[in-house]
Design an enzyme around this catalytic site. Structure first.
Site, PDB file in Angstrom:
ATOM      1  N   HIS A  17      31.534   8.992  26.858  1.00 43.56           N
ATOM      2  CA  HIS A  17      32.818   9.492  27.342  1.00 43.56           C
ATOM      3  C   HIS A  17      33.346   8.525  28.400  1.00 43.56           C
ATOM      4  O   HIS A  17      32.578   8.001  29.210  1.00 43.56           O
ATOM      5  CB  HIS A  17      32.632  10.894  27.931  1.00 43.56           C
ATOM      6  CG  HIS A  17      33.907  11.543  28.360  1.00 43.56           C
ATOM      7  ND1 HIS A  17      34.528  11.230  29.555  1.00 43.56           N
ATOM      8  CD2 HIS A  17      34.678  12.483  27.767  1.00 43.56           C
ATOM      9  CE1 HIS A  17      35.615  11.964  29.674  1.00 43.56           C
ATOM     10  NE2 HIS A  17      35.740  12.719  28.593  1.00 43.56           N
ATOM     11  N   ASP A  19      34.795   8.708  31.288  1.00 39.28           N
ATOM     12  CA  ASP A  19      34.389   8.970  32.670  1.00 39.28           C
ATOM     13  C   ASP A  19      32.904   8.709  32.869  1.00 39.28           C
ATOM     14  O   ASP A  19      32.471   8.247  33.935  1.00 39.28           O
ATOM     15  CB  ASP A  19      34.722  10.409  33.062  1.00 39.28           C
ATOM     16  CG  ASP A  19      36.213  10.690  33.068  1.00 39.28           C
ATOM     17  OD1 ASP A  19      36.988   9.748  33.324  1.00 39.28           O
ATOM     18  OD2 ASP A  19      36.607  11.835  32.790  1.00 39.28           O
ATOM     19  N   LYS A  20      32.090   9.026  31.860  1.00 36.09           N
ATOM     20  CA  LYS A  20      30.649   8.805  31.978  1.00 36.09           C
ATOM     21  C   LYS A  20      30.296   7.325  31.904  1.00 36.09           C
ATOM     22  O   LYS A  20      29.306   6.883  32.496  1.00 36.09           O
ATOM     23  CB  LYS A  20      29.910   9.604  30.904  1.00 36.09           C
ATOM     24  CG  LYS A  20      29.757  11.059  31.277  1.00 36.09           C
ATOM     25  CD  LYS A  20      28.790  11.180  32.435  1.00 36.09           C
ATOM     26  CE  LYS A  20      29.070  12.377  33.294  1.00 36.09           C
ATOM     27  NZ  LYS A  20      28.564  12.249  34.642  1.00 36.09           N
ATOM     28  N   GLU A  45      33.317   2.694  42.944  1.00 34.88           N
ATOM     29  CA  GLU A  45      34.169   3.391  41.990  1.00 34.88           C
ATOM     30  C   GLU A  45      34.473   2.466  40.818  1.00 34.88           C
ATOM     31  O   GLU A  45      34.670   1.260  41.010  1.00 34.88           O
ATOM     32  CB  GLU A  45      35.485   3.822  42.644  1.00 34.88           C
ATOM     33  CG  GLU A  45      35.329   4.582  43.953  1.00 34.88           C
ATOM     34  CD  GLU A  45      34.685   5.945  43.783  1.00 34.88           C
ATOM     35  OE1 GLU A  45      34.636   6.445  42.637  1.00 34.88           O
ATOM     36  OE2 GLU A  45      34.249   6.511  44.793  1.00 34.88           O
ATOM     37  N   GLU A  58      33.013   0.019  48.677  1.00 35.89           N
ATOM     38  CA  GLU A  58      32.431  -0.607  49.854  1.00 35.89           C
ATOM     39  C   GLU A  58      30.926  -0.741  49.675  1.00 35.89           C
ATOM     40  O   GLU A  58      30.268   0.194  49.190  1.00 35.89           O
ATOM     41  CB  GLU A  58      32.703   0.232  51.112  1.00 35.89           C
ATOM     42  CG  GLU A  58      34.184   0.455  51.403  1.00 35.89           C
ATOM     43  CD  GLU A  58      34.809   1.553  50.540  1.00 35.89           C
ATOM     44  OE1 GLU A  58      35.907   1.328  49.997  1.00 35.89           O
ATOM     45  OE2 GLU A  58      34.181   2.603  50.383  1.00 35.89           O
ATOM     46  N   LYS A 169      31.935  15.185  23.031  1.00 30.90           N
ATOM     47  CA  LYS A 169      31.944  16.332  23.946  1.00 30.90           C
ATOM     48  C   LYS A 169      31.329  17.522  23.216  1.00 30.90           C
ATOM     49  O   LYS A 169      31.392  17.614  21.995  1.00 30.90           O
ATOM     50  CB  LYS A 169      33.378  16.687  24.386  1.00 30.90           C
ATOM     51  CG  LYS A 169      34.125  15.570  25.065  1.00 30.90           C
ATOM     52  CD  LYS A 169      35.547  15.972  25.421  1.00 30.90           C
ATOM     53  CE  LYS A 169      35.587  16.839  26.650  1.00 30.90           C
ATOM     54  NZ  LYS A 169      36.983  17.068  27.130  1.00 30.90           N
ATOM     55  N   PHE A 233      38.602  11.389  14.611  1.00 29.63           N
ATOM     56  CA  PHE A 233      38.242  10.946  15.954  1.00 29.63           C
ATOM     57  C   PHE A 233      37.539   9.587  15.820  1.00 29.63           C
ATOM     58  O   PHE A 233      36.337   9.469  15.982  1.00 29.63           O
ATOM     59  CB  PHE A 233      37.329  11.975  16.624  1.00 29.63           C
ATOM     60  CG  PHE A 233      37.025  11.727  18.081  1.00 29.63           C
ATOM     61  CD1 PHE A 233      37.535  10.633  18.772  1.00 29.63           C
ATOM     62  CD2 PHE A 233      36.206  12.612  18.775  1.00 29.63           C
ATOM     63  CE1 PHE A 233      37.250  10.430  20.116  1.00 29.63           C
ATOM     64  CE2 PHE A 233      35.900  12.421  20.109  1.00 29.63           C
ATOM     65  CZ  PHE A 233      36.418  11.323  20.784  1.00 29.63           C
ATOM     66  N   ASP A 241      41.085   6.631  26.008  1.00 28.51           N
ATOM     67  CA  ASP A 241      41.431   7.374  27.224  1.00 28.51           C
ATOM     68  C   ASP A 241      40.799   6.663  28.410  1.00 28.51           C
ATOM     69  O   ASP A 241      39.617   6.305  28.354  1.00 28.51           O
ATOM     70  CB  ASP A 241      40.902   8.811  27.121  1.00 28.51           C
ATOM     71  CG  ASP A 241      41.426   9.720  28.214  1.00 28.51           C
ATOM     72  OD1 ASP A 241      42.344   9.301  28.949  1.00 28.51           O
ATOM     73  OD2 ASP A 241      40.902  10.832  28.351  1.00 28.51           O
ATOM     74  N   ALA A 242      41.543   6.442  29.466  1.00 26.49           N
ATOM     75  CA  ALA A 242      41.002   5.772  30.645  1.00 26.49           C
ATOM     76  C   ALA A 242      39.908   6.620  31.286  1.00 26.49           C
ATOM     77  O   ALA A 242      39.924   7.853  31.212  1.00 26.49           O
ATOM     78  CB  ALA A 242      42.115   5.510  31.660  1.00 26.49           C
ATOM     79  N   ARG A 247      34.714  12.115  37.784  1.00 24.05           N
ATOM     80  CA  ARG A 247      35.622  13.156  37.274  1.00 24.05           C
ATOM     81  C   ARG A 247      34.904  14.247  36.488  1.00 24.05           C
ATOM     82  O   ARG A 247      35.551  15.158  35.978  1.00 24.05           O
ATOM     83  CB  ARG A 247      36.704  12.528  36.390  1.00 24.05           C
ATOM     84  CG  ARG A 247      37.756  11.785  37.172  1.00 24.05           C
ATOM     85  CD  ARG A 247      39.062  11.679  36.444  1.00 24.05           C
ATOM     86  NE  ARG A 247      38.971  10.953  35.187  1.00 24.05           N
ATOM     87  CZ  ARG A 247      40.033  10.492  34.532  1.00 24.05           C
ATOM     88  NH1 ARG A 247      41.246  10.693  35.007  1.00 24.05           N
ATOM     89  NH2 ARG A 247      39.885   9.834  33.396  1.00 24.05           N
ATOM     90  N   LYS A 248      33.576  14.172  36.391  1.00 23.76           N
ATOM     91  CA  LYS A 248      32.850  15.170  35.604  1.00 23.76           C
ATOM     92  C   LYS A 248      31.780  15.850  36.470  1.00 23.76           C
ATOM     93  O   LYS A 248      30.625  15.980  36.081  1.00 23.76           O
ATOM     94  CB  LYS A 248      32.218  14.517  34.376  1.00 23.76           C
ATOM     95  CG  LYS A 248      33.250  14.097  33.334  1.00 23.76           C
ATOM     96  CD  LYS A 248      33.919  15.310  32.715  1.00 23.76           C
ATOM     97  CE  LYS A 248      35.002  14.943  31.712  1.00 23.76           C
ATOM     98  NZ  LYS A 248      36.243  14.479  32.366  1.00 23.76           N
ATOM     99  N   LYS A 268      27.227   6.440  44.608  1.00 20.59           N
ATOM    100  CA  LYS A 268      26.949   6.617  46.036  1.00 20.59           C
ATOM    101  C   LYS A 268      25.464   6.432  46.324  1.00 20.59           C
ATOM    102  O   LYS A 268      24.607   6.991  45.627  1.00 20.59           O
ATOM    103  CB  LYS A 268      27.377   8.017  46.490  1.00 20.59           C
ATOM    104  CG  LYS A 268      28.868   8.250  46.359  1.00 20.59           C
ATOM    105  CD  LYS A 268      29.249   9.674  46.729  1.00 20.59           C
ATOM    106  CE  LYS A 268      30.764   9.883  46.570  1.00 20.59           C
ATOM    107  NZ  LYS A 268      31.162  11.272  46.857  1.00 20.59           N
ATOM    108  N   LYS A 272      24.731   9.074  51.458  1.00 26.57           N
ATOM    109  CA  LYS A 272      25.890   9.944  51.269  1.00 26.57           C
ATOM    110  C   LYS A 272      25.391  11.335  50.904  1.00 26.57           C
ATOM    111  O   LYS A 272      24.820  11.554  49.830  1.00 26.57           O
ATOM    112  CB  LYS A 272      26.798   9.419  50.158  1.00 26.57           C
ATOM    113  CG  LYS A 272      27.771   8.327  50.576  1.00 26.57           C
ATOM    114  CD  LYS A 272      27.106   7.017  50.835  1.00 26.57           C
ATOM    115  CE  LYS A 272      28.137   5.890  50.988  1.00 26.57           C
ATOM    116  NZ  LYS A 272      27.453   4.616  51.326  1.00 26.57           N
ATOM    117  N   ASP A 274      26.924  13.911  49.976  1.00 28.31           N
ATOM    118  CA  ASP A 274      27.495  14.459  48.744  1.00 28.31           C
ATOM    119  C   ASP A 274      26.444  14.445  47.648  1.00 28.31           C
ATOM    120  O   ASP A 274      26.358  15.379  46.837  1.00 28.31           O
ATOM    121  CB  ASP A 274      28.692  13.615  48.279  1.00 28.31           C
ATOM    122  CG  ASP A 274      29.975  13.981  48.987  1.00 28.31           C
ATOM    123  OD1 ASP A 274      30.050  15.078  49.546  1.00 28.31           O
ATOM    124  OD2 ASP A 274      30.897  13.158  48.978  1.00 28.31           O
TER     125      ASP A 274
END
Length: 388
Positions: A17, A19-20, A45, A58, A169, A233, A241-242, A247-248, A268, A272, A274
């Site tokens: 995917h 994003d992945k 990122e 960074e 998906k 597909f 798709d960008a 995002r997941k 990260k 961090k 998060d």
């Protein structure tokens, strides 16, 4: 009052995917830096689109990391996922790197110095969750969704099913009675595929995968088994798709069955919170449920940037607990050092173990011999049992 009978759905996305793909590249960069310097700072990122990979963020490392090394791990990540398509190819995609040195202001607040311990890399809230509805102590809908895609990827990479392409998906809907899953009401799988296959061809390729993953007798009614509902597909991945890192986050955690603090994990380094504190909360919640103190457990912690101690720790048993939640909160603060450095050292997080987390969930996995998925270990169970 919590409901005991309901229908609940979770989705997963494959390593291909868009994003992945970005999460994988960002975590490969984290691993590269941590392999060079365990104290490295990374916030990477990634953006992908048609034949283009862009990095930004960074970094800081005591040992230099060259630009061609960063490009090399990014392309290797895409190659391992399996993209060799006209619209997105690991070898030919344009690569741009805008990573730069970490802000001195952030470094000053986060780094240990003198009598000051290492502080949290940012403010925020993090959650961990566990439930006894599966052996992995994970919510069943997200677990089955991951397993469907993981098996499809295995078959694709082994050559058993070359018809599958990397982008896919899945979505699984379960019926719960008395708080436990009792059956599947629907399954949705959308998978990129080789040109020339009919929708029925793809459906019959996916069917045995779903059957192998779900418990016996849980396959949904035919009218509730959806495979590529839009039809064709063929164009997929970053060409279709960008993609962006982070995002997941619900796919990464509990499929919506538990709260998420908002921060993404991939890209990260473990200073961090998060990432590291969310791992610590899962570790604690999983051990609590495994110790029999509750059937479900949510744990929240919070931090302030530059401050080492957590500002709060909250436990919710969702009405299933056998001990007082406030008592457990106090005990957990004594049992576990939840400062950023305390978490990193206890779970061994300052190692290059992150690229493997980028797909199929950060939780519900098997701990690896080299320290990967250390937050899944059940090493507090005996100690926690004494609180019952």
């Amino acid at each position: 009052m919590s409901r005991n009978s309901y229908i609940f759905t979770s989705e997963s996305v494959s390593e291909g995917h868009p994003d992945k793909v970005c999460d994988r590249i960002s975590d490969a960069v984290v691993d590269l830096f941590l392999g060079r310097d365990p104290e490295a700072r990374v916030a990477c990122e990634t953006l992908t689109t048609t034949n283009r990979i862009v990095l930004a963020g960074e970094v800081r490392s005591a040992n230099p990391v060259e630009q061609d090394e960063i490009e090399g791990v990014a392309r290797a990540a895409v190659r391992d996922i399996g993209y060799e398509q006209d619209g997105f190819h690991w070898r030919h995609a344009d690569f741009q790197n805008f990573l730069h040195e970490q802000s001195a202001d952030i470094a000053m607040g986060v780094d240990a110095a003198g009598n000051k311990d290492e502080g949290a890399g940012d403010q925020g809230i993090m959650f961990g969750y566990a439930t006894d509805e599966t052996p992995e102590l994970m919510p069943a809908p997200i677990l089955y969704s991951h397993q469907i895609l993981k098996e499809m990827a295995r078959q694709r990479k082994s050559g058993e099913r070359p018809e599958f392409e990397p982008d896919a998906k899945s979505q699984v809907t379960l019926r719960y009675e008395n708080g436990q899953p009792v059956g599947v009401t629907s399954v949705v799988v959308s998978t990129q595929h080789r040109s020339g296959l009919t929708p029925e061809d793809v459906r019959e390729l996916v069917r045995p995968v779903v059957t192998s993953v779900l418990p016996d007798g849980w396959f949904p009614p035919e009218e509730e088994f959806y495979v590529n509902p839009t039809g064709n597909f063929v164009i997929g991945g970053p060409d279709g798709d960008a993609g962006l890192t982070g995002r997941k986050i619900i796919v990464d955690t509990y499929g919506g069955a538990a709260p998420h603090g908002g921060g993404a994990f991939s890209g990260k380094d473990p200073t961090k919170v998060d990432r590291s504190a969310a791992y610590a909360c899962r570790w604690l919640a999983k051990n609590v449920v495994a110790a029999g103190l509750s059937k479900k457990c949510t744990i929240q912690v919070s931090y302030a940037i530059g401050v080492s101690k957590p500002l709060s720790l909250y436990v919710d048993f969702h009405g299933t607990g056998k001990v007082d939640e406030a008592k457990l909160e106090d005990a957990l603060m004594q049992i576990a050092n939840l400062s950023p450095r305390g978490i990193r050292e206890r779970l061994g997080l300052s190692r290059p173990i992150y690229a493997r987390t980028a797909a199929y969930g950060h939780f519900g996995r098997t701990p690896d011999d080299d320290g990967g998925f250390s937050w899944e270990k059940l090493d507090l169970v005996d100690e926690l049992k004494t609180l019952a």
